[in-house]
Design a protein around this motif. Sequence first.
Motif, PDB file in Angstrom:
ATOM      1  N   GLY A 191       8.059  11.721   5.244  1.00 27.75           N
ATOM      2  CA  GLY A 191       7.278  12.581   4.352  1.00 27.75           C
ATOM      3  C   GLY A 191       6.551  11.775   3.304  1.00 27.75           C
ATOM      4  O   GLY A 191       5.382  12.047   2.984  1.00 27.75           O
ATOM      5  N   LEU A 192       7.225  10.758   2.761  1.00 28.57           N
ATOM      6  CA  LEU A 192       6.614   9.892   1.754  1.00 28.57           C
ATOM      7  C   LEU A 192       5.383   9.169   2.307  1.00 28.57           C
ATOM      8  O   LEU A 192       4.327   9.135   1.675  1.00 28.57           O
ATOM      9  CB  LEU A 192       7.650   8.873   1.274  1.00 28.57           C
ATOM     10  N   LEU A 193       5.523   8.601   3.501  1.00 26.65           N
ATOM     11  CA  LEU A 193       4.425   7.834   4.091  1.00 26.65           C
ATOM     12  C   LEU A 193       3.246   8.732   4.469  1.00 26.65           C
ATOM     13  O   LEU A 193       2.087   8.328   4.326  1.00 26.65           O
ATOM     14  CB  LEU A 193       4.929   7.066   5.313  1.00 26.65           C
ATOM     15  N   VAL A 194       3.534   9.929   4.933  1.00 24.74           N
ATOM     16  CA  VAL A 194       2.449  10.851   5.278  1.00 24.74           C
ATOM     17  C   VAL A 194       1.643  11.208   4.030  1.00 24.74           C
ATOM     18  O   VAL A 194       0.400  11.157   4.031  1.00 24.74           O
ATOM     19  CB  VAL A 194       3.009  12.125   5.936  1.00 24.74           C
ATOM     20  N   MET A 195       2.331  11.550   2.943  1.00 22.36           N
ATOM     21  CA  MET A 195       1.617  11.925   1.720  1.00 22.36           C
ATOM     22  C   MET A 195       0.863  10.742   1.127  1.00 22.36           C
ATOM     23  O   MET A 195      -0.270  10.883   0.660  1.00 22.36           O
ATOM     24  CB  MET A 195       2.596  12.496   0.693  1.00 22.36           C
ATOM     25  N   ASN A 196       1.471   9.542   1.128  1.00 23.83           N
ATOM     26  CA  ASN A 196       0.779   8.377   0.601  1.00 23.83           C
ATOM     27  C   ASN A 196      -0.446   8.014   1.432  1.00 23.83           C
ATOM     28  O   ASN A 196      -1.450   7.533   0.897  1.00 23.83           O
ATOM     29  CB  ASN A 196       1.728   7.179   0.534  1.00 23.83           C
ATOM     30  N   THR A 197      -0.376   8.240   2.743  1.00 19.92           N
ATOM     31  CA  THR A 197      -1.541   8.004   3.595  1.00 19.92           C
ATOM     32  C   THR A 197      -2.676   8.954   3.234  1.00 19.92           C
ATOM     33  O   THR A 197      -3.843   8.553   3.121  1.00 19.92           O
ATOM     34  CB  THR A 197      -1.166   8.174   5.079  1.00 19.92           C
ATOM     35  N   LEU A 198      -2.337  10.215   3.031  1.00 21.17           N
ATOM     36  CA  LEU A 198      -3.352  11.194   2.634  1.00 21.17           C
ATOM     37  C   LEU A 198      -3.937  10.868   1.261  1.00 21.17           C
ATOM     38  O   LEU A 198      -5.150  10.976   1.042  1.00 21.17           O
ATOM     39  CB  LEU A 198      -2.734  12.604   2.627  1.00 21.17           C
ATOM     40  N   THR A 199      -3.078  10.464   0.331  1.00 19.59           N
ATOM     41  CA  THR A 199      -3.536  10.109  -1.007  1.00 19.59           C
ATOM     42  C   THR A 199      -4.463   8.900  -0.965  1.00 19.59           C
ATOM     43  O   THR A 199      -5.503   8.863  -1.635  1.00 19.59           O
ATOM     44  CB  THR A 199      -2.338   9.808  -1.923  1.00 19.59           C
ATOM     45  N   THR A 200      -4.088   7.889  -0.183  1.00 17.53           N
ATOM     46  CA  THR A 200      -4.915   6.690  -0.058  1.00 17.53           C
ATOM     47  C   THR A 200      -6.269   7.020   0.547  1.00 17.53           C
ATOM     48  O   THR A 200      -7.316   6.541   0.069  1.00 17.53           O
ATOM     49  CB  THR A 200      -4.202   5.638   0.806  1.00 17.53           C
ATOM     50  N   ALA A 201      -6.275   7.822   1.599  1.00 19.56           N
ATOM     51  CA  ALA A 201      -7.535   8.205   2.240  1.00 19.56           C
ATOM     52  C   ALA A 201      -8.430   8.970   1.276  1.00 19.56           C
ATOM     53  O   ALA A 201      -9.653   8.739   1.221  1.00 19.56           O
ATOM     54  CB  ALA A 201      -7.255   9.044   3.483  1.00 19.56           C
ATOM     55  N   SER A 202      -7.850   9.850   0.472  1.00 15.89           N
ATOM     56  CA  SER A 202      -8.633  10.616  -0.497  1.00 15.89           C
ATOM     57  C   SER A 202      -9.218   9.702  -1.571  1.00 15.89           C
ATOM     58  O   SER A 202     -10.387   9.838  -1.958  1.00 15.89           O
ATOM     59  CB  SER A 202      -7.759  11.690  -1.148  1.00 15.89           C
ATOM     60  N   CYS A 204      -9.823   6.486  -1.309  1.00 18.87           N
ATOM     61  CA  CYS A 204     -10.858   5.646  -0.687  1.00 18.87           C
ATOM     62  C   CYS A 204     -12.182   6.397  -0.624  1.00 18.87           C
ATOM     63  O   CYS A 204     -13.246   5.850  -0.969  1.00 18.87           O
ATOM     64  CB  CYS A 204     -10.434   5.239   0.724  1.00 18.87           C
ATOM     65  N   GLY A 205     -12.143   7.651  -0.203  1.00 19.08           N
ATOM     66  CA  GLY A 205     -13.362   8.441  -0.113  1.00 19.08           C
ATOM     67  C   GLY A 205     -14.014   8.649  -1.461  1.00 19.08           C
ATOM     68  O   GLY A 205     -15.240   8.541  -1.603  1.00 19.08           O
ATOM     69  N   LEU A 206     -13.194   8.911  -2.489  1.00 11.30           N
ATOM     70  CA  LEU A 206     -13.726   9.158  -3.821  1.00 11.30           C
ATOM     71  C   LEU A 206     -14.406   7.919  -4.391  1.00 11.30           C
ATOM     72  O   LEU A 206     -15.556   7.971  -4.852  1.00 11.30           O
ATOM     73  CB  LEU A 206     -12.593   9.605  -4.755  1.00 11.30           C
ATOM     74  N   PHE A 207     -13.715   6.792  -4.369  1.00 18.55           N
ATOM     75  CA  PHE A 207     -14.263   5.586  -4.985  1.00 18.55           C
ATOM     76  C   PHE A 207     -15.396   4.978  -4.166  1.00 18.55           C
ATOM     77  O   PHE A 207     -16.323   4.392  -4.719  1.00 18.55           O
ATOM     78  CB  PHE A 207     -13.156   4.551  -5.202  1.00 18.55           C
ATOM     79  N   ARG A 208     -15.349   5.104  -2.859  1.00 18.07           N
ATOM     80  CA  ARG A 208     -16.450   4.562  -2.047  1.00 18.07           C
ATOM     81  C   ARG A 208     -17.735   5.368  -2.259  1.00 18.07           C
ATOM     82  O   ARG A 208     -18.832   4.839  -2.224  1.00 18.07           O
ATOM     83  CB  ARG A 208     -16.065   4.562  -0.574  1.00 18.07           C
TER      84      ARG A 208
END
Length: 247
Positions: A191-202, A204-208
């Motif tokens: 569960g931790l890794l799934v949420m952190n993956t989603l957070t990282t992807a979000s 990345c999209g925001l800052f890029r």
Amino acid sequence: MNAPLEITLISCAVLGFRHGLDYDHIAAISDITSVQQKASTAMRLGLLYALGHAAMIALLGGIVIMFQLSLPPRLDSWAERLVGLTLIVLAIYVLGSLVWGSPRAIPPSRAALIIRGFRKLRRNFSSAVSGAPMTSDHDENLNYTGPLAFGVGVIHGLGAETPSQLALFLLAANLGGIAKGIGGMAVFLAGLLVMNTLTTASACGLFRSAAPHPRAMRVFVGLTAVYSFVIGCVFLLGSSGRLPPLG
């Protein structure tokens, strides 16, 4: 699988997913991703942070399960305050660089600030010992590396994980044995890794999307610094438990 054990394992999974959206995770992932030139690099380093965090939890959880131990709550309290103090100091530094730095420059990452501070202290010490004038170096390209991002995750796993969460693994072990305790830890980490993956992807999209626009990027970085300062104050006061849940 009996009902109490099933409920415990489900609780571990839900708690792991929610823990991946904790305030310190958001601060770390946003910092790592905001200073990368490529989205692929930002994603890779964000995931390495998550893996480092999960590795430390796995180590602590294994100790809790195998030796039937509970971590002292006071350890978490001191770690909380240390994290809070660090967030406040670095947030002030970042805000200062926004106010007095180049209008088109993006402030360095917190990792770069830590490295620069260490190098400056080392130069001051060497100059005082040798009597030679202090020299300066240019660290403009300092940034997160894979090992550093992983190490930040490890430190957060050591300092931010609460004994009450690790106690779930022990509870699962008591209900169904060591294998069930390991299972509880595994679903928590999933569960931790799934949420952190989603957070990282979000992130990345925001800052890029903001990267081609320096002013917008500085606004985002400034908001991140303010966020870190406020959360740092809350952690320093030992009041992180009063923060509203993010998930």
